[in-house]
Design a protein around this motif. Sequence first.
Motif, PDB file in Angstrom:
ATOM      1  N   UNK A  96     -15.446  17.238 -26.145  1.00  0.00           N
ATOM      2  CA  UNK A  96     -14.044  17.757 -26.461  1.00  0.00           C
ATOM      3  C   UNK A  96     -14.068  17.691 -25.080  1.00  0.00           C
ATOM      4  N   UNK A  97     -11.853  16.841 -24.961  1.00  0.00           N
ATOM      5  CA  UNK A  97     -11.922  16.284 -23.771  1.00  0.00           C
ATOM      6  C   UNK A  97     -10.167  16.409 -23.946  1.00  0.00           C
ATOM      7  N   UNK A  98      -9.804  17.519 -22.519  1.00  0.00           N
ATOM      8  CA  UNK A  98      -8.236  17.135 -22.445  1.00  0.00           C
ATOM      9  C   UNK A  98      -7.615  16.060 -22.109  1.00  0.00           C
ATOM     10  N   UNK A  99      -8.049  15.201 -21.600  1.00  0.00           N
ATOM     11  CA  UNK A  99      -7.725  13.634 -21.295  1.00  0.00           C
ATOM     12  C   UNK A  99      -7.153  12.836 -23.154  1.00  0.00           C
ATOM     13  N   UNK A 100      -7.652  13.014 -24.044  1.00  0.00           N
ATOM     14  CA  UNK A 100      -7.775  12.637 -24.895  1.00  0.00           C
ATOM     15  C   UNK A 100      -7.045  13.243 -25.029  1.00  0.00           C
ATOM     16  N   UNK A 101      -5.797  14.392 -24.914  1.00  0.00           N
ATOM     17  CA  UNK A 101      -4.758  14.694 -25.826  1.00  0.00           C
ATOM     18  C   UNK A 101      -2.879  13.870 -25.606  1.00  0.00           C
ATOM     19  N   UNK A 102      -3.629  13.120 -24.131  1.00  0.00           N
ATOM     20  CA  UNK A 102      -2.816  12.534 -23.099  1.00  0.00           C
ATOM     21  C   UNK A 102      -3.170  11.167 -23.819  1.00  0.00           C
ATOM     22  N   UNK A 103      -4.066  10.604 -24.192  1.00  0.00           N
ATOM     23  CA  UNK A 103      -3.965   9.629 -24.841  1.00  0.00           C
ATOM     24  C   UNK A 103      -3.138   9.330 -26.313  1.00  0.00           C
ATOM     25  N   UNK A 104      -4.038  10.158 -27.273  1.00  0.00           N
ATOM     26  CA  UNK A 104      -3.435  10.938 -28.204  1.00  0.00           C
ATOM     27  C   UNK A 104      -2.178  10.292 -28.949  1.00  0.00           C
ATOM     28  N   UNK A 105      -1.082  11.108 -28.370  1.00  0.00           N
ATOM     29  CA  UNK A 105       0.109  10.674 -28.257  1.00  0.00           C
ATOM     30  C   UNK A 105       0.982   8.803 -28.441  1.00  0.00           C
ATOM     31  N   UNK A 106      -0.498   8.181 -27.359  1.00  0.00           N
ATOM     32  CA  UNK A 106       0.320   7.085 -27.084  1.00  0.00           C
ATOM     33  C   UNK A 106      -0.005   5.841 -28.120  1.00  0.00           C
ATOM     34  N   UNK A 107      -1.378   6.443 -28.903  1.00  0.00           N
ATOM     35  CA  UNK A 107      -1.747   5.837 -29.955  1.00  0.00           C
ATOM     36  C   UNK A 107      -0.659   6.062 -31.581  1.00  0.00           C
ATOM     37  N   UNK A 108      -0.401   7.074 -31.458  1.00  0.00           N
ATOM     38  CA  UNK A 108       0.584   7.749 -32.381  1.00  0.00           C
ATOM     39  C   UNK A 108       2.159   7.082 -32.448  1.00  0.00           C
TER      40      UNK A 108
END
Length: 484
Positions: free
Chosen positions: A245-257
Amino acid sequence: MTTLLISLAVLIGGYFVYGLIAEKIFGVDPSRPMPAQTKADGIDFIVMPTWKVFLIQFLNIAGLGPIFGAIMGVMFGPAAFIWIVAGTIFGGAVHDFISAMMSIRSGGDSLPELVGRELGPAVKLVMRVVSMVLLILVGAVFILTPAQLLAGMTPAWATPVFWITVIFAYYMLATVLPIDKLIGRFYPIFGFALLFMAASLLGVLLFGSQTIPDGFSEGLWNRYSSPESHPIFPMMFVSIACGAISGFHATQSPMMARCLKNERLARPVFYGAMVAEGIVALIWAAAAITFTGGYEGLTEYMGTHAGAGALVQDISVTWLGAFGGFLALLGVIAAPITTGDTALRSARLIAADFLNLDQSRLMKRLIVSVPIFACTFVLMLIDFNVLWRYFAWTNQTLAAFTLWAATVYLARHRKAYVICLVPAVFMTMVVLSYILVAPSPEGLGLPMTAGVSVAAVLDAICVILFARYEVLRRAGRLIHDVAY
């Protein structure tokens, strides 16, 4: 080998079972218009093929994380395999999927806006700062290693400073150009290469003559060379981030959303990319202890060689030959670069969101990007090891904030919030314990018992605050907009 096969089977099964549960709980609506369609701007909001979105998301969240993190994390012993599997299914994949769906429902908003909407304006301000710091840390951390490696492979005049300049120039292009120009064209290739390298290593592990010394028969005790200063809890749960689990992923998810064409594709892309990363982490953890002959051999190797990067290259070249060497080169040079530039692109999007600055014009994108690059350069002057330690803790702290926001979101929409509440409570305990017991200067250096006790009290306060929120919400005493 049995342990590896079971772990892989559970991870894949987790996608089809628990991933479907998460999808049903959130309530995916295939008929809902997507941000890529309603806000299409030719820069950040662009409909892209699903396979591209998946590979870009995988590369964005992976980079060196599931490789280096798994190698460093498996030094703690067999518990690493359990954390990778359980953390991915119940923590990381849910975290990535729910944060992506929240962004889709809010028109593609960045993480601080999502969290702030659920946890309040004060937390929004904190999240803006923490997110920007984390993303700039990623940009700084993931530029130093490839620059140094490239300098060692090129003529003397091509110094690390030269390669840093080159990579910075590339970062600027990837940050400000439309997402389909560089990222959309080349990142799927790099993402596929990382998956192919992991699949090749898995083939060697399964069909070669190697024996995987997983050590489960001997118990889950800590195999670290200095277990007193590196206890499994909380250290291992911070060391293995991108593979669990990584909080960094949540900063990337909106970019691809902002590039997805239908909500029904969110689970394959976001939950699926996290499961794929967990599989990669499992393979590299198994490869590390197999290649070095076990946990003691891995500890000895790491003490006499130039860290995880050297082990990645040795494993790849020895098991896969010259082609493996090429893939290793790709992994330790291209992967961190591609993670760094998407981190800075996300930083631009976050800054633009809270400044309410339209990004359709190049000049406005540069106005936001230049200060971000200046901060990245300043951070690069700090010792790499110090940077990495603060990056790791900040990363997991961001995950805890995101999970609490997702918990409130699901509660507010009368959905089964327990899927986010449990990992939120656990990750809060991890990050609080870490900062309290980690040695100075990264932590307060409290004794383990005292640090964990204080962390447990603070974590309990968070649970009590959420319970109070739920009581007030159910009693109808909260005014909160539920329409996204």
